[in-house]
Motif scaffolding. Structure first.
Motif, PDB file in Angstrom:
ATOM      1  N   SER A   3       0.824  -1.206   0.000  1.00  0.00           N
ATOM      2  CA  SER A   3       0.000   0.000   0.000  1.00  0.00           C
ATOM      3  C   SER A   3       0.860   1.259   0.000  1.00  0.00           C
ATOM      4  O   SER A   3       0.331   2.358   0.038  1.00  0.00           O
ATOM      5  N   THR A  30      -5.578   2.697  -8.500  1.00  0.00           N
ATOM      6  CA  THR A  30      -5.362   2.547  -7.055  1.00  0.00           C
ATOM      7  C   THR A  30      -4.718   3.806  -6.482  1.00  0.00           C
ATOM      8  O   THR A  30      -5.133   4.299  -5.421  1.00  0.00           O
ATOM      9  N   GLU A  33      -7.276   6.622  -6.389  1.00  0.00           N
ATOM     10  CA  GLU A  33      -8.210   6.432  -5.269  1.00  0.00           C
ATOM     11  C   GLU A  33      -7.586   6.889  -3.956  1.00  0.00           C
ATOM     12  O   GLU A  33      -8.267   7.450  -3.100  1.00  0.00           O
TER      13      GLU A  33
END
Length: 130
Positions: A3, A30, A33
């Motif tokens: 992450s 990703t 977001e």
């Protein structure tokens, strides 16, 4: 997948270079977001959309990047270039030429993006009436 945004960006860029545009697109999404106000991520995703032939989506991302660029001339210039490329592929060649001219106004005059812009400007000059 990690992450850590730096690692995700590195993975996305690697996927793009490896021509795995679907994976790159997913990874750029990703990142968007996680950081929806980052215009650089939108520009990268616009490039992935373009490689996949999704020119309407590329145009949407380029336009969003322009809005989020906050006056950063280099980002605005890249966004207008991506916008022009998408418009061209969508058959909106006059609008595309206008976007290329706007990108040129923002361009610094060096680098890969400027070489690409120069080719698109030359192409639009050849194919469109003055």
């Amino acid at each position: 997948m990690t992450s850590d945004p730096t690692a995700v960006l590195a993975d996305a860029n690697s996927a793009f270079v490896d021509e795995d545009y679907s994976r790159a697109l997913s990874l750029y999404t990703t990142l968007i977001e996680a950081e929806p106000s980052n215009p650089e991520f939108l520009l990268k995703r616009a490039a992935a959309h373009a490689k996949l032939g999704s020119h309407s989506a590329a145009l949407t991302d380029a336009q969003a990047a322009i809005m989020l660029a906050d006056g950063k001339v280099d980002v605005v210039g890249k966004a207008h270039l991506r916008r022009g490329m998408a418009l061209w592929e969508l058959g909106k060649k006059t609008e595309a030429r206008d976007a290329f001219v706007e990108a040129q106004r923002c361009a610094g005059g060096a680098g890969q993006e400027d070489a690409v812009l120069k080719r698109w400007l030359e192409k639009s000059e050849k194919e469109l009436p003055k």
